[in-house]
Scaffold this active site. Structure first.
Site, PDB file in Angstrom:
ATOM      1  CG  ASP A  50       0.053  -2.217   3.433  1.00 16.71           C
ATOM      2  OD1 ASP A  50       0.110  -1.756   2.285  1.00 16.71           O
ATOM      3  OD2 ASP A  50      -0.274  -1.539   4.415  1.00 16.71           O
ATOM      4  NE  ARG A  87       2.222  -0.361  10.106  1.00 12.83           N
ATOM      5  CZ  ARG A  87       1.223   0.116   9.373  1.00 12.83           C
ATOM      6  NH1 ARG A  87       1.043  -0.323   8.136  1.00 12.83           N
ATOM      7  NH2 ARG A  87       0.392   1.017   9.856  1.00 12.83           N
ATOM      8  CD  GLU A 123      -3.585  -2.698   2.730  1.00 11.69           C
ATOM      9  OE1 GLU A 123      -2.777  -3.427   3.287  1.00 11.69           O
ATOM     10  OE2 GLU A 123      -3.356  -2.158   1.627  1.00 11.69           O
ATOM     11  CD  GLU A 154      -2.312  -6.571  11.702  1.00  8.59           C
ATOM     12  OE1 GLU A 154      -3.508  -6.406  11.397  1.00  8.59           O
ATOM     13  OE2 GLU A 154      -1.949  -7.229  12.690  1.00  8.59           O
ATOM     14  CG  HIS A 192       9.570  -6.551   4.295  1.00  4.02           C
ATOM     15  ND1 HIS A 192       8.772  -6.139   5.338  1.00  4.02           N
ATOM     16  CD2 HIS A 192       8.819  -7.430   3.596  1.00  4.02           C
ATOM     17  CE1 HIS A 192       7.597  -6.740   5.266  1.00  4.02           C
ATOM     18  NE2 HIS A 192       7.611  -7.544   4.216  1.00  4.02           N
ATOM     19  CE1 TYR A 218       3.263  -1.228   4.392  1.00  2.35           C
ATOM     20  CE2 TYR A 218       4.588  -2.991   5.330  1.00  2.35           C
ATOM     21  CZ  TYR A 218       3.404  -2.287   5.262  1.00  2.35           C
ATOM     22  OH  TYR A 218       2.360  -2.622   6.083  1.00  2.35           O
ATOM     23  CG  ASP A 266       2.376  -5.739   7.096  1.00  4.33           C
ATOM     24  OD1 ASP A 266       1.251  -6.045   6.619  1.00  4.33           O
ATOM     25  OD2 ASP A 266       2.585  -4.655   7.664  1.00  4.33           O
TER      26      ASP A 266
END
Length: 718
Positions: free
Chosen positions: A107, A331, A34, A111, A374, A329, A109
């Protein structure tokens, strides 16, 4: 055809070099992430043969100028490439042509999975090029190498969950906002999750306004040990201690048990007449365990408590640390810790503090929807002490890394141990209690300090007599609930199942940007007038949109989509049909929020109406749009003469972004303005600085000079 002959001239060998170079470029594998920072970090860990580029975030979204959701065809979204992303998309297309394999490393997740999916669609990777999807939770050499060895596919369940959330938010925003424009004021907007956050703030404010304080009293005794005192000096502080009244006639006194000064005085008189004697001594060991490692919500909360950082700032710094390979990470709602990280933490603690400080802990996540794949937020390398990174991180990055590092190391350490003592003292028909605690073993507090009080009591024995020094009766009043801070609002959202790790910071930011809530001088949230109005309309006419339970249920259903347990189109349909039916009905029933007044428009002579705008109520001509006269409410006028023109008065105004400032009401004829509220003297004039003559303004609890080059300040009069 190129001649392979070794006798070929030097000039003739140039085409061969270019062909070899072209083949080398073609054989390189392309990794797409990203952000440029993440790309640079990953590049450092790769062997030759890889090229890493950035998508610069999302490359497709719903259009801004239209609804973009085909209701008739099962809510199919119409995705477009935003103007700001087109140049980079063209660059990515050129890069893809140069390679045989594209690796999507966005990433881990919803998104990130959605970005990977849109890259596949826009770059035609499913048709023209071979591609792989890799996932990792920390940007380190071992994590990248492991991910490259075991690539997977795009998780369409995660993509569908992100898509469902985006479409639900578009439905609410696109359909409900025009309703607010028509019934309240143009420029307003409604958000599916943000509206619930506003409701929490509004309801807390009304709790505070409706709160009726209750009086109560406490009685405390200052007592002295007289038998074998610890020092020969009379009145030594080592022999004196305080005890609070807890029982009367053998029954516990509740918090509001002593309701008036008269009751307190009566008890004090009785206590002055009796003898004091130790009745019971209880000693015990109290262990205080370390807090668990950080997840997104707790990191935002503690960063606010310690540094007063907004959630958005904390997440920005955490993202920088993650993309630079310093933390996992950022989040995450999981408390899981990898076995390797546990091993490294153990080695670090034993080496630096000794085996007596180490204790293995594996935490279980309370949330049923947490993704256990995670990890909690932790340093990528536990032996990277914060001081070792001081030259590589800026001031705020280092502060956040230090916090994350200490919290993680502490969670694998032994508890702090206190020696706690409770002493009950008999005084006639009354019982008083003294409590003390002393730290015996610091444990995790050595790394992660927390506030605690040490209170050492003198050595006492059962039946030992004590001397009364004095009695202190104190008046108290019950306090209303506190207004939310960023930390407590995030905690409340999390407790009620509203939002997810990636949404807390945007929720907090959006409700302020829309001017529905604002922070007071103590950095606590208060609803604005327009925030209350919008909330009340939504509560009355669209109760499900702002219902905490209903919104939490929708979050749960989105999690079920992510887990492959539910179809996203069914979930969206079950929301849309009753919502659309209710919306049509309300358009017909709800009247415009306008009040008639007796005031007359000075411009055209028509009646003035009290209207609601984005920043609260104001007067406007009833002949709008023919007559566009407006004026602020009287309450916005400060009754202070303008020091520049001498004709106008200072009024409270707002910028286009909603920031308050104070200016002359004769603008544009007079351009006098201040960012802070001016102080006025007895003549209704702005008070001037005694040092430089500039206007004085209110700043929190201080009065300061508005001139930045002047250091004059004084405390505000109480």
């Amino acid at each position: 055809h190129l001649c392979p002959c070794p006798l070929m001239s030097k000039a003739g060998s140039e085409p061969i070099k270019w062909l070899l170079l072209a083949r080398q470029i073609q054989s390189m594998k392309l990794i797409i992430v990203e952000s440029p920072t993440k790309a640079r970090t990953i590049s450092r860990f790769l062997e030759p043969g890889y090229r890493v580029v950035s998508s610069l975030g999302h490359i497709r979204d719903l259009p801004k100028a239209e609804f973009g959701v085909d209701i008739e065809h099962n809510f199919q979204p119409k995705y477009v490439i935003p103007a700001k992303a087109r140049k980079n998309v063209n660059t990515l297309r050129k890069e893809v042509k140069k390679t045989n394999l594209v690796i999507l490393a966005t990433d881990p997740d919803r998104e990130g999975e959605a970005i990977a999916y849109h890259l596949v669609q826009v770059l035609n990777l499913n048709k023209d090029k071979k591609y792989q999807r890799i996932v990792f939770h920390e940007i380190t050499k071992p994590a990248i190498e492991k991910a490259l060895k075991s690539p997977g596919d795009i998780d369409m369940n995660l993509v569908n969950a992100q898509q469902a959330r985006r479409i639900l938010d578009r439905i609410v925003g696109y359909k409900l906002s025009p309703f607010l424009w028509k019934k309240v004021s143009r420029g307003l907007s409604a958000g599916r999750v943000q509206s619930v956050a506003v409701r929490l703030v509004v309801e807390r404010e009304r709790e505070i306004q409706n709160f009726v304080p209750q009086e109560y009293w406490t009685i405390e005794a200052l007592l002295e040990k007289t038998k074998h005192p610890q020092q020969t000096l009379p009145g030594s502080s080592l022999n004196r201690f305080k005890a609070i009244l807890v029982k009367k006639n053998g029954k516990a006194i509740p918090k509001l048990g002593i309701k008036s000064k008269e009751e307190a005085e009566k008890d004090v008189k009785n206590l002055e007449k009796v003898e004091y004697q130790v009745e019971k001594i209880e000693k015990k060991e109290v262990k205080k365990n370390p807090p668990p490692p950080f997840i997104t919500s707790t990191l935002q909360q503690v960063a606010w408590q310690k540094f007063h950082w907004p959630a958005r700032m904390t997440m920005r710094l955490a993202q920088q640390l993650y993309e630079n390979g310093k933390i996992t990470y950022h989040r995450s709602d999981s408390l899981n810790i990898s076995d390797l990280a546990l091993k490294k933490a153990r080695e670090f603690i034993i080496k630096n503090y000794g085996e007596g400080y180490y204790q293995l802990r594996k935490y279980k996540t309370k949330s049923k929807t947490a993704q256990e794949a995670h990890e909690a937020i932790r340093p990528t390398y536990p032996d990277n002490k914060p001081e070792m990174l001081s030259s590589k991180l800026d001031k705020n990055q280092l502060k956040l890394y230090d916090l994350i590092w200490r919290r993680f190391i502490a969670c694998q350490m032994k508890p702090a141990i206190f020696d706690a003592t409770t002493i009950d003292i008999k005084a006639g028909n009354y019982t008083l209690r003294a409590s003390g605690q002393v730290l015996r073993f610091e444990g995790f507090l050595r790394v992660y300090p927390l506030k605690y009080e040490e209170n050492q009591l003198p050595p006492l024995e059962v039946n030992e007599p004590l001397r009364l020094i004095k009695l202190i009766s104190s008046q108290h009043f019950t306090q209303p609930p506190s207004r939310y801070t960023e930390a407590t609002l995030i905690k409340e959202l999390e407790k009620n199942g509203i939002g997810r790790p990636s949404t807390y910071a945007p929720i907090i930011s959006i409700i302020q940007e829309r001017n529905y809530v604002e922070k007071n001088d103590k950095k606590r949230f208060q609803p604005t007038e327009i925030g209350k109005t919008v909330n009340d309309i939504l509560v009355k006419h669209f109760p499900e949109i702002v219902d905490i339970g209903f919104t939490a249920k929708m979050e749960k259903e989105l999690d079920e989509i992510a887990q492959g347990k539910r179809e996203w189109t069914d979930m969206v349909k079950s929301f849309y049909q009753p919502f659309e039916k209710n919306l049509k009905k309300k358009y017909e029933l709800v009247k415009k929020n306008v009040e008639k007044t007796e005031k007359i428009c000075p411009k055209c002579g028509s009646a003035l109406l009290l209207r609601m705008g984005k920043y609260g109520k104001f007067y406007a001509c009833s002949q709008f749009p023919k007559c566009k006269y407006t004026e602020p409410l009287e309450k916005n006028s400060l009754k202070i003469k303008c020091p520049k023109c001498g004709k106008g008065e200072i009024v409270e105004k707002r910028t286009k972004k909603g920031k308050i400032f104070y200016a002359c009401d004769q603008f544009p004829k007079c351009d006098f303005a201040l960012w802070d509220k001016p102080c006025k003297n007895s003549k209704n004039e702005i008070e001037k600085c005694p040092k430089c003559g500039s206007p004085l303004v209110e700043k929190g609890k201080k009065i300061k000079c508005s001139n930045k080059n002047c250091d004059f300040e004084k405390n505000m009069a109480k």
